[in-house]
Design a protein around this motif. Structure first.
Motif, mmCIF file in Angstrom:
data_model
loop_
_atom_site.group_PDB
_atom_site.id
_atom_site.type_symbol
_atom_site.label_atom_id
_atom_site.label_comp_id
_atom_site.label_asym_id
_atom_site.label_seq_id
_atom_site.Cartn_x
_atom_site.Cartn_y
_atom_site.Cartn_z
ATOM 1 N N GLU A 134 25.041 65.835 55.602
ATOM 2 C CA GLU A 134 24.539 64.462 55.775
ATOM 3 C C GLU A 134 23.254 64.203 55.173
ATOM 4 O O GLU A 134 22.521 63.126 55.117
ATOM 5 N N ALA A 135 22.385 65.475 54.742
ATOM 6 C CA ALA A 135 21.001 65.336 54.281
ATOM 7 C C ALA A 135 20.771 64.643 53.229
ATOM 8 O O ALA A 135 21.625 64.781 52.191
ATOM 9 N N GLN A 136 19.763 64.044 53.003
ATOM 10 C CA GLN A 136 19.241 63.323 51.667
ATOM 11 C C GLN A 136 18.255 64.149 51.071
ATOM 12 O O GLN A 136 16.983 63.836 51.492
ATOM 13 N N PRO A 137 18.284 64.976 50.301
ATOM 14 C CA PRO A 137 17.414 65.889 49.574
ATOM 15 C C PRO A 137 16.361 65.219 48.786
ATOM 16 O O PRO A 137 16.636 64.254 48.231
ATOM 17 N N GLU A 138 15.170 65.499 48.817
ATOM 18 C CA GLU A 138 13.916 64.915 48.146
ATOM 19 C C GLU A 138 13.181 66.173 47.592
ATOM 20 O O GLU A 138 12.575 66.865 47.982
ATOM 21 N N TYR A 160 23.049 74.923 42.408
ATOM 22 C CA TYR A 160 21.540 74.314 42.705
ATOM 23 C C TYR A 160 21.377 74.335 44.129
ATOM 24 O O TYR A 160 21.999 74.007 44.862
ATOM 25 N N VAL A 161 20.157 74.789 44.258
ATOM 26 C CA VAL A 161 19.485 74.814 45.602
ATOM 27 C C VAL A 161 18.195 74.141 45.492
ATOM 28 O O VAL A 161 17.500 74.174 44.581
ATOM 29 N N LEU A 162 17.506 73.513 46.588
ATOM 30 C CA LEU A 162 15.951 73.424 46.883
ATOM 31 C C LEU A 162 15.252 74.700 47.470
ATOM 32 O O LEU A 162 15.886 75.108 48.441
ATOM 33 N N ALA A 163 14.459 75.105 46.580
ATOM 34 C CA ALA A 163 13.770 76.242 47.105
ATOM 35 C C ALA A 163 12.245 75.990 47.452
ATOM 36 O O ALA A 163 11.695 75.412 46.537
ATOM 37 N N ALA A 168 27.975 68.734 45.732
ATOM 38 C CA ALA A 168 28.285 67.906 44.571
ATOM 39 C C ALA A 168 27.891 66.430 45.006
ATOM 40 O O ALA A 168 27.330 65.430 44.158
ATOM 41 N N ALA A 169 28.056 65.773 46.251
ATOM 42 C CA ALA A 169 27.771 64.446 46.649
ATOM 43 C C ALA A 169 26.163 64.333 46.399
ATOM 44 O O ALA A 169 25.674 63.284 45.976
ATOM 45 N N GLN A 170 25.501 65.333 46.967
ATOM 46 C CA GLN A 170 24.134 65.118 46.845
ATOM 47 C C GLN A 170 23.607 65.187 45.342
ATOM 48 O O GLN A 170 22.543 64.568 45.014
ATOM 49 N N VAL A 171 24.181 65.942 44.357
ATOM 50 C CA VAL A 171 23.677 65.909 43.238
ATOM 51 C C VAL A 171 24.106 64.618 42.737
ATOM 52 O O VAL A 171 23.043 64.010 41.930
#
Length: 159
Positions: A13-17, A82-85, A105-108
């Motif tokens: 559920e997270a929305q990455p920034e 892909y990841v946020l590092a 995939a949904a976040q990308v």
């Protein structure tokens, strides 16, 4: 509810920034002990991080990123994903940061729609997901996909 359920729910559920200290990086592969080698674009990180990781002259550099204990045995990181590092603090002389979030995939897709997806990764995501934007119908890549599974024997019905 256990730790794993909350971590999985948070990851879904997270929305990455992405930021200059926590950019989107591509995983090159696992290196053991919950360490993953990642490729980082120098243009996506702050100048301080480039100087610390000695990446001033290179457009891309690689470093090791550690998977934090809360993600172990709950989320898996695949080669090419892909990841946020979080590269803001270097853990050791070899480990350049920590994986903050595994991008699904949904976040990308959401990052692409909002315009936050780096243009450097546009073709790379197409290669990984198998949807090449450059392939035309009837090309050799379509013929290779139609051949079937190369791990199975082909049985001819002519006998």
């Amino acid at each position: 509810m256990g730790r794993g359920k909350y971590t999985t729910q948070e990851a879904l559920e997270a929305q990455p920034e992405p930021t200059a200290t926590c950019p989107i990086v591509r995983v090159l592969g696992p290196r053991g002990q919950n360490l993953h080698e990642v490729a980082v674009a120098s243009s996506l990180v702050s100048p301080e991080i480039n100087a610390r990781l000695n990446a001033d002259a290179q457009p891309w550099f690689t470093t090791l990123a550690q998977l934090p204990p809360r993600f172990r045995s709950v989320l898996w990181v695949r080669r090419g994903s892909y990841v946020l590092a979080d590269l803001s603090d270097q853990l050791t002389d070899k480990i350049g940061g920590e994986i903050a979030m595994v991008l699904l995939a949904a976040q990308v897709k959401r990052l692409k729609q909002t315009g936050q997806w780096p243009s450097l990764y546009a073709d790379k995501w197409a290669e990984i997901s198998g949807h090449s934007s450059h392939a035309q119908p009837g090309s050799e890549s379509d013929d290779q996909d139609a051949q079937g599974n190369p791990n199975r024997r082909v049985v001819d019905d002519e006998s």
